[in-house]
Design a protein around this motif. Structure first.
Motif, PDB file in Angstrom:
ATOM      1  N   GLY A 275       0.741  -1.334   0.006  1.00 17.49           N
ATOM      2  CA  GLY A 275       0.076   0.121   0.007  1.00 17.49           C
ATOM      3  C   GLY A 275       0.929   1.175  -0.053  1.00 17.49           C
ATOM      4  N   TYR A 276       0.474   2.383  -0.796  1.00 19.69           N
ATOM      5  CA  TYR A 276       1.278   3.680  -0.690  1.00 19.69           C
ATOM      6  C   TYR A 276       0.269   4.513  -0.050  1.00 19.69           C
ATOM      7  N   VAL A 277       0.838   5.250   1.069  1.00 19.95           N
ATOM      8  CA  VAL A 277       0.198   6.205   2.021  1.00 19.95           C
ATOM      9  C   VAL A 277       0.728   7.408   1.961  1.00 19.95           C
ATOM     10  N   THR A 278       0.243   8.429   1.396  1.00 19.70           N
ATOM     11  CA  THR A 278       0.842   9.786   1.208  1.00 19.70           C
ATOM     12  C   THR A 278       0.193  10.935   2.028  1.00 19.70           C
ATOM     13  N   ASN A 279       0.880  11.585   2.859  1.00 17.74           N
ATOM     14  CA  ASN A 279       0.333  12.768   3.013  1.00 17.74           C
ATOM     15  C   ASN A 279      -0.149  13.903   2.261  1.00 17.74           C
TER      16      ASN A 279
ATOM     17  N   PRO B 289      -4.666  13.611  -7.107  1.00 21.01           N
ATOM     18  CA  PRO B 289      -5.646  12.593  -7.268  1.00 21.01           C
ATOM     19  C   PRO B 289      -4.925  11.195  -7.119  1.00 21.01           C
ATOM     20  N   PRO B 290      -5.624   9.967  -6.578  1.00 24.65           N
ATOM     21  CA  PRO B 290      -4.898   8.833  -6.379  1.00 24.65           C
ATOM     22  C   PRO B 290      -4.473   8.316  -7.705  1.00 24.65           C
ATOM     23  N   GLN B 291      -5.344   8.317  -8.625  1.00 23.17           N
ATOM     24  CA  GLN B 291      -4.949   7.908 -10.306  1.00 23.17           C
ATOM     25  C   GLN B 291      -3.713   8.635 -10.742  1.00 23.17           C
TER      26      GLN B 291
ATOM     27  N   THR C  63      -4.546   8.692   0.065  1.00 27.75           N
ATOM     28  CA  THR C  63      -4.022   9.946   0.497  1.00 27.75           C
ATOM     29  C   THR C  63      -4.552  10.683   1.564  1.00 27.75           C
ATOM     30  N   SER C  64      -3.930  11.570   2.169  1.00 27.66           N
ATOM     31  CA  SER C  64      -4.703  12.358   3.326  1.00 27.66           C
ATOM     32  C   SER C  64      -5.884  13.188   2.628  1.00 27.66           C
ATOM     33  N   ALA C  65      -5.962  13.480   1.615  1.00 30.85           N
ATOM     34  CA  ALA C  65      -7.225  13.963   0.938  1.00 30.85           C
ATOM     35  C   ALA C  65      -8.289  13.019   1.232  1.00 30.85           C
ATOM     36  N   GLN C  66      -8.318  11.712   1.132  1.00 27.72           N
ATOM     37  CA  GLN C  66      -9.283  10.683   1.125  1.00 27.72           C
ATOM     38  C   GLN C  66      -9.549  10.673   2.657  1.00 27.72           C
TER      39      GLN C  66
ATOM     40  N   ALA D 190      -5.798  15.110   9.286  1.00 27.54           N
ATOM     41  CA  ALA D 190      -6.107  13.529   8.900  1.00 27.54           C
ATOM     42  C   ALA D 190      -4.634  12.946   8.920  1.00 27.54           C
ATOM     43  N   GLY D 191      -3.669  13.386   8.356  1.00 23.61           N
ATOM     44  CA  GLY D 191      -2.413  13.096   7.941  1.00 23.61           C
ATOM     45  C   GLY D 191      -1.664  12.470   8.999  1.00 23.61           C
ATOM     46  N   LYS D 192      -0.582  11.796   8.767  1.00 25.22           N
ATOM     47  CA  LYS D 192       0.696  11.369   9.667  1.00 25.22           C
ATOM     48  C   LYS D 192       0.970  12.614  10.307  1.00 25.22           C
ATOM     49  N   PRO D 193       1.392  12.588  11.477  1.00 26.30           N
ATOM     50  CA  PRO D 193       1.474  11.551  12.491  1.00 26.30           C
ATOM     51  C   PRO D 193       0.159  11.214  13.284  1.00 26.30           C
TER      52      PRO D 193
END
Length: 332
Positions: free
Chosen positions: A47-51, A56-58, A78-81, A190-193
């Motif tokens: 899985g690819y997890v990005t802040n 867009p994911p695509q 993504t952190s947008a999702q 939403a995003g890390k941390p």
């Protein structure tokens, strides 16, 4: 987990931060494509997890595949999702949301049944802010107006910088800090941390048996710690050996490697004794209030072993002099 097994063999899934781990701007991190291909061929869920909430994911998938990194749309979170899902937990369906970010963020807001708006004059119930490379001061001003009028404030992530192939540049956190300094309010993030992004990722992937690979201690590793997930810290992005040695308890990785291919190698494990620590035959000792290495290896993997041993002692006593780390010149 035995030292003879591959690090990844202890997990069902490997989750990757992108900037600084898989790519740096337009270029792939050396070894990333080969490493991830080998993981997928071996049956590891990826899985690819990005802040980064700007794309867009695509578009992320297209970027990855252009670098010969195997990726499909369900693999990307993504952190947008994650930020859009947060809206559904706090707002009524169909609420107006001022989007202070890219069209990609607006699309995610719309996808969860909210109404994106472009002005505080539309009386939004909330503001959601994310990184936008074309951000303007008038848009930041408008976010301030909406929050001061009572709108709830959400942020996709608060990364202060972004790694690129040319160096570090300001990230979403720099833009968000300008608003926060004005409105004196702290956004829900939403995003890390913070935990929502990794929780959303685990929900989508259907497993909690995962290891997270990141290049930042204050977002990637700290986020993994916050959700109880093991982590691999790599040296291909923003943070380096000095950051690792000084890391507080809330941002200490499970193990380290030069790059993500460390998942395919035996886990780097250190044993700690009274006043010393050893990793794969490389020993660090406490001598007169300072950490000293018995020797400095002349290869990068050996230096990483020595660093991991040194780090255990530094974490056990933050008052120790750890300037010995400067002798590990093959580790950034």
């Amino acid at each position: 987990m035995s030292e003879q097994s591959r690090l990844v063999d202890g997990y069902r899934a490997a989750l990757f931060d992108l900037d600084g781990v898989v790519y740096l701007g337009p270029a792939a991190v050396p070894g990333a494509s080969e490493g991830i291909q080998a993981l997928k061929q071996g049956g590891t869920q990826v899985g690819y997890v990005t802040n980064n909430a700007a794309r867009p994911p695509q578009v992320v998938v297209d970027h990855l595949t252009s670098l010969q990194v195997p990726a499909e749309l369900p693999d990307v979170v993504t952190s947008a999702q994650a930020g859009a899902r947060m809206l559904t937990e706090h707002l009524a369906p169909g609420s107006k949301v001022l989007v202070v970010g890219t069209e990609a963020l607006a699309a995610e807001v719309s996808a969860v049944g909210m109404e994106p708006v472009a002005s505080s004059d539309d009386e939004p119930a909330a503001v959601i802010q994310g990184y936008d490379p074309a951000m303007t001061w008038p848009r930041l001003d408008d976010a301030c107006f909406a929050v001061q009028r009572g709108a709830q404030w959400f942020a996709t992530n608060t990364d202060s910088t972004r790694p690129t192939d040319k160096g570090l540049v300001p990230g979403a956190g720099s833009q968000i800090a300008a608003v926060q300094a004005t409105v004196k309010v702290t956004p829900l993030v939403a995003g890390k941390p913070c935990t929502p992004l990794l929780e959303e990722t685990m929900r989508r992937m259907g497993t909690k048996e995962a290891i997270f690979v990141g290049d930042r201690l204050d977002t990637d590793v700290m986020g993994a710690v916050a959700v109880g997930m093991d982590s691999l810290f790599v040296f291909t992005g923003a943070h380096g050996k000095h950051d690792l040695v000084a890391a507080g308890e809330d941002r200490r990785p499970t193990t380290i490697g030069h790059d993500l291919r460390a998942l395919l190698a035996p886990a780097r494990v250190a044993s700690v004794h009274d006043g010393s620590a050893e990793c794969r035959g490389h020993t660090a000792r406490v001598v007169d209030g300072a950490v000293r290495l018995d020797e400095v290896p002349d290869d990068r993997e050996g230096q990483l072993d020595a660093l991991w041993a040194l780090t255990q002692l530094a974490w056990a006593d933050p008052d120790l002099d750890c300037s010995e780390v400067d002798r590990l010149d093959l580790v950034p």
